[in-house]
Design a protein around this motif. Structure first.
Motif: not given
Length: 174
Positions: A22, A26-29, A51, A76, A78-81
Motif C-alpha cells: 500500500v 494512499a491512506i488519507k484517513t 479491528t 486497519s 482492510d489497509l484503508t486507515q
C-alpha cells in the motif's frame, strides 16, 4: 553479532508485513483510539471486531504498555486507515486524555492524513481541546506560505467535545 540483529529485524518485519503493498500516500484517513494500561480499549463498541482484535494483537506483540501519552500506529485490517492507539494509563485523568489525543493527532498529521476521527474518550472536553490545539499551525506572519492541506477532525458530536474545541480555538486566537 550483526547477523543476529539482522535476522531479528528481518523476522519482525516479515511477521508484521502485509500481503499487498500500500503506498504511504494512499491512506488519507485516520482514527485515534484510547487504550487503558490493562489493554482494554475505551468504548470500542463502534469499532469492528476485526479491528479490535488486530489492535490488541499488535499491542501485545510489540509490548505496548499503554502508558499515558504513548502512541502506537496500526493499519486497519482492510489497509484503508491509519489507527493511532493512544495510551490512557491505568486511571485516565483529563490531562492524560489531553496528552494522548494530542500525540495521536500529531502522529497522524505526520503521516499526511487529511481526515481524522477521534473515538470517544473518558473526557470529551479534553479530547476536543487537544485535537484542536495539536492540529493548529500559526502561519500568519511567515514570509513563505506553504499550502497546508486542510485537516478535518471529527468525533461523536457531543456538547463537551464542542466546548473543548471552542476553548482551544480561543487559545489559538489569543
Amino acid at each position: 553479532m550483526q547477523s543476529i540483529a539482522r535476522n531479528l529485524r528481518r523476522h519482525s518485519i516479515r511477521h508484521f508485513a502485509t500481503t499487498r503493498a500500500v503506498p504511504r500516500d494512499a491512506i488519507k484517513t485516520g482514527l485515534v483510539v484510547g487504550m487503558y494500561a490493562s489493554h482494554k480499549l475505551f468504548d470500542s463498541a463502534q469499532l469492528p471486531q476485526a479491528t479490535q482484535d488486530k489492535i490488541l494483537h499488535e499491542a501485545q506483540a510489540l509490548g505496548n504498555k499503554a502508558d499515558a501519552g504513548s502512541v502506537q500506529m496500526v493499519l486497519s485490517p482492510d489497509l484503508t486507515q491509519h489507527i493511532a492507539v493512544v495510551g490512557l494509563g491505568a486511571e485516565p485523568c483529563t490531562e492524560a486524555v489531553r496528552t494522548a489525543v494530542a500525540n495521536g493527532i500529531k502522529q497522524l498529521k505526520a503521516k499526511s492524513v487529511g481526515s481524522i476521527s477521534v473515538a470517544p474518550m473518558p473526557s470529551a472536553h479534553a479530547a476536543g481541546e487537544a485535537a484542536s490545539l495539536a492540529s493548529y499551525s500559526f502561519n500568519r506572519f511567515k514570509t513563505t506560505q506553504k499550502a497546508d492541506e486542510e485537516l478535518s477532525i471529527t468525533s461523536a458530536s457531543s456538547l463537551e467535545w464542542n466546548a473543548g474545541r471552542v476553548y482551544a480555538d480561543a487559545q489559538n486566537f489569543a
